[in-house]
Design an enzyme around this catalytic site. Structure first.
Site, PDB file in Angstrom:
ATOM      1  N   ASP A  72      -8.533 -14.697   8.456  1.00  0.00           N
ATOM      2  CA  ASP A  72      -8.182 -13.427   7.834  1.00  0.00           C
ATOM      3  C   ASP A  72      -7.240 -12.667   8.767  1.00  0.00           C
ATOM      4  OD1 ASP A  72      -9.877 -12.547   9.889  1.00  0.00           O
ATOM      5  OD2 ASP A  72     -11.596 -12.549   8.547  1.00  0.00           O
ATOM      6  N   ASP A  74      -5.878  -8.946  10.404  1.00  0.00           N
ATOM      7  CA  ASP A  74      -6.085  -7.534  10.701  1.00  0.00           C
ATOM      8  C   ASP A  74      -4.747  -6.938  11.095  1.00  0.00           C
ATOM      9  OD1 ASP A  74      -9.032  -7.548  10.542  1.00  0.00           O
ATOM     10  OD2 ASP A  74      -8.862  -8.876  12.267  1.00  0.00           O
ATOM     11  N   ASP A 153     -11.939  -6.357  22.688  1.00  0.00           N
ATOM     12  CA  ASP A 153     -12.918  -6.997  23.563  1.00  0.00           C
ATOM     13  C   ASP A 153     -12.307  -7.948  24.598  1.00  0.00           C
ATOM     14  OD1 ASP A 153     -12.344  -8.687  21.453  1.00  0.00           O
ATOM     15  OD2 ASP A 153     -14.410  -8.919  20.772  1.00  0.00           O
TER      16      ASP A 153
HETATM   17  P1  ATP Z   1     -12.610 -14.254  13.849  1.00  0.00           P
HETATM   18  O1  ATP Z   1     -11.783 -15.468  14.078  1.00  0.00           O
HETATM   19  O2  ATP Z   1     -14.027 -14.536  13.774  1.00  0.00           O
HETATM   20  O3  ATP Z   1     -12.127 -13.374  12.740  1.00  0.00           O
HETATM   21  P2  ATP Z   1     -11.741 -12.086  15.446  1.00  0.00           P
HETATM   22  O4  ATP Z   1     -11.514 -11.955  16.909  1.00  0.00           O
HETATM   23  O5  ATP Z   1     -10.567 -11.901  14.557  1.00  0.00           O
HETATM   24  O6  ATP Z   1     -12.453 -13.465  15.223  1.00  0.00           O
HETATM   25  P3  ATP Z   1     -12.844  -9.886  14.022  1.00  0.00           P
HETATM   26  O7  ATP Z   1     -14.255  -9.488  13.873  1.00  0.00           O
HETATM   27  O8  ATP Z   1     -12.058 -10.257  12.833  1.00  0.00           O
HETATM   28  O9  ATP Z   1     -12.870 -11.066  15.059  1.00  0.00           O
HETATM   29  O10 ATP Z   1     -12.137  -8.710  14.821  1.00  0.00           O
HETATM   30  C1  ATP Z   1     -10.740  -8.529  14.876  1.00  0.00           C
HETATM   31  C2  ATP Z   1     -10.343  -7.960  16.238  1.00  0.00           C
HETATM   32  O11 ATP Z   1     -10.980  -6.708  16.443  1.00  0.00           O
HETATM   33  C3  ATP Z   1     -10.751  -8.802  17.421  1.00  0.00           C
HETATM   34  O12 ATP Z   1      -9.841  -9.829  17.694  1.00  0.00           O
HETATM   35  C4  ATP Z   1     -10.809  -7.777  18.525  1.00  0.00           C
HETATM   36  O13 ATP Z   1      -9.519  -7.468  18.985  1.00  0.00           O
HETATM   37  C5  ATP Z   1     -11.358  -6.569  17.804  1.00  0.00           C
HETATM   38  N1  ATP Z   1     -12.826  -6.528  17.875  1.00  0.00           N
HETATM   39  C6  ATP Z   1     -13.704  -7.036  17.000  1.00  0.00           C
HETATM   40  N2  ATP Z   1     -14.975  -6.792  17.352  1.00  0.00           N
HETATM   41  C7  ATP Z   1     -14.893  -6.102  18.506  1.00  0.00           C
HETATM   42  C8  ATP Z   1     -15.860  -5.537  19.366  1.00  0.00           C
HETATM   43  N3  ATP Z   1     -17.151  -5.670  19.135  1.00  0.00           N
HETATM   44  N4  ATP Z   1     -15.412  -4.867  20.453  1.00  0.00           N
HETATM   45  C9  ATP Z   1     -14.088  -4.731  20.705  1.00  0.00           C
HETATM   46  N5  ATP Z   1     -13.145  -5.241  19.926  1.00  0.00           N
HETATM   47  C10 ATP Z   1     -13.517  -5.912  18.840  1.00  0.00           C
HETATM   48 MG    MG Z   2     -10.590 -11.808  12.371  1.00  0.00          MG
END
Ligand code: ATP
Ligand code: MG
Length: 453
Positions: A72, A74, A153
């Site tokens: 997905d 963001d 993070d």
């Molecule tokens: P996935 O591949 O599972 O989607 P992701 O890293 O994209 O992994 P998401 O939950 O979609 O995870 O979050 C998007 C972004 O938001 C992350 O890459 C990170 O930059 C930020 N993020 C998400 N959760 C946190 C958190 N708990 N603390 C700080 N930053 C976060």
């Molecule tokens: Mg993501």
């Protein structure tokens, strides 16, 4: 060039880097604009045309730079949620703890969040609140692009891709960490875990899924802080566990959870099960099976997964109930109720999943019966397939004789006539002689076969 050299000299000092992002050009980051979701590029273009900054961020950039297809997208922007909402007809503002906008393009949803900042240390601000452990309860203070990068993070999650300029901005050396296969927390790891203990689970999940090593300083505090996960609302831990279990790397992630001492109390199911050899084998083969399905783009039923994770607890309770003299089926139902109730207190499994889970369990003793009409009725049951797959897991973990699984496989494959031929005589005494004699291999009758765990 100077900046790059200084960047190296000061590596680890995020303040310096945060002020000057490294700008990575297209031929270095290698992201093809055409490979990105139309929704994501369109969102950024529309926002930029209205004078806002807008970037694809987070996991999508990381995955694209690794040559993987993102799940997905963001987008991070300087526009406020209201401004974003006003620019896209099909959009809505969601979230309380963390307000953001969902922008819809056909079936796709782009998550758009306004750059996050933070209030000065010690200042009281209703938009940002923490609990007594330092956990962030609300995070709606907006900030600059640099602030936003710092609040993410891991360094590999703080890369910003501008699809218009086709550049990646890197504030925290994320590209280098990605290349070195390192997962590194931005800032002081202990503090960042205290702000949000779920980051510990994210570390393990991302490292397992992306084949990264958790950098020493990022890894070290986890064991001591693991208990902070108890203060996180159940629903959030549940969501994160689902992500982990359905990531396609669940077996590896669970192995790593144990290594980091994170499995205790997290999912009571893991606590109880992983301690007993038979249970562990069962759970790991269930997870490997799930991973194979996820990676082959086959649907995975969470109900099935929970049925597997909790099965050995059910088996044990079932054994105890039959030992007290309760008959097979009532004993199984008693065990099922007991285990689902215990779970409900600790891990809120949504009802739609727990209903599937119970159905899969309840069908298990019916596989023991291979005579008369019953196998035919079972074959027609709407949950036959899931229950049969579950039976195969039981056979693979040596809980049951594999011959039973094989019999059911052949029974399904056979034509109706051959199926009748395959039936087993109800009891040794009254059966007519059949062409295929009753095999010794028949797994012991249900009452004593089931509770062997
Ligand atoms: P996935 O591949 O599972 O989607 P992701 O890293 O994209 O992994 P998401 O939950 O979609 O995870 O979050 C998007 C972004 O938001 C992350 O890459 C990170 O930059 C930020 N993020 C998400 N959760 C946190 C958190 N708990 N603390 C700080 N930053 C976060
Ligand atoms: Mg993501």
């Amino acid at each position: 060039m100077l900046r790059r050299i200084l960047g190296k000299v000061f590596s680890g000092k995020s303040l310096f880097k945060a002020a000057h992002p490294r700008v990575i050009a297209r031929k270095v980051h290698g992201i093809e604009r055409d490979h990105i979701s139309r929704g994501a590029t369109q969102t950024c273009e529309t926002l930029q045309k209205s004078g806002h900054a807008a970037y694809v961020v987070g996991g999508a950039v990381r995955d694209l730079m690794l040559g993987r297809a993102p799940k997905d997208y963001d987008v991070a922007t300087s526009a406020s949620p209201e401004q974003v909402r006003a620019l896209f007809r099909r959009s809505r503002i969601i979230g309380r703890r963390f307000r953001l906008v969902h922008v819809m393009f056909g079936a796709e949803t782009i998550e758009v969040s306004t750059f996050r900042g933070s209030v000065e240390a010690g200042a009281v601000d209703s938009r940002q609140a923490t609990d007594e452990h330092g956990r962030i309860l609300r995070d709606n203070v907006f900030g600059s692009l640099e602030d936003d990068a710092r609040r993410r993070d891991f360094t590999v999650n703080a890369l910003f891709y501008d699809p218009v300029r086709e550049e990646v901005l890197d504030f925290h050396n994320g590209a280098a960490d990605l290349k070195a296969k390192k997962l590194r927390m931005i800032g002081e790891p202990t503090l960042r875990y205290r702000e949000d203990p779920v980051r510990m689970l994210r570390a393990v999940r991302l490292a397992a899924g992306l084949g990264l090593e958790i950098e020493h300083g990022t890894r070290k505090p986890i064991r001591a802080l693991a208990e902070l996960l108890q203060n996180v609302p159940q629903a959030r831990v549940f969501d994160e566990m689902m992500k982990l279990l359905l990531s396609g790397h669940a077996a590896e992630a669970v192995r790593r959870l144990r290594k980091e001492g994170l499995h205790h109390g997290l999912m009571p199911v893991l606590d109880a099960i992983l301690e007993q050899p038979l249970g562990e084998r069962f759970v790991m083969s269930a997870l490997e099976n799930t991973d194979r399905r996820v990676n082959a783009d086959k649907p995975v039923s969470p109900g099935f997964l929970f049925a597997a994770l909790l099965w050995h607890q059910v088996l044990e309770a079932w054994k105890k109930a039959t030992a007290r003299g309760v008959k097979t089926m009532p004993a199984l139902f008693e065990a099922m109720d007991q285990v689902s109730q215990e779970q409900a207190e600790k891990l809120a499994i949504p009802r739609r999943y727990s209903a599937d889970m119970k159905e899969i369990w309840a069908l298990q003793p019916r596989f023991e019966n291979r005579s008369g009409r019953r196998p035919f009725t079972l074959l027609e049951h709407p949950r036959f397939r899931a229950a049969f797959d579950f039976l195969l897991l039981r056979c693979a973990s040596a809980e049951l004789d594999p011959a039973l699984g094989k019999w059911w496989q052949s029974f399904q494959d056979a034509d109706p006539e051959a199926r009748t031929e395959m039936l087993v005589a109800p009891t040794p005494g009254d059966a007519k002689k059949r062409r295929r004699p009753r095999r010794k291999k028949r797994v012991a009758p249900a009452a004593d076969a089931a509770p062997t765990g």
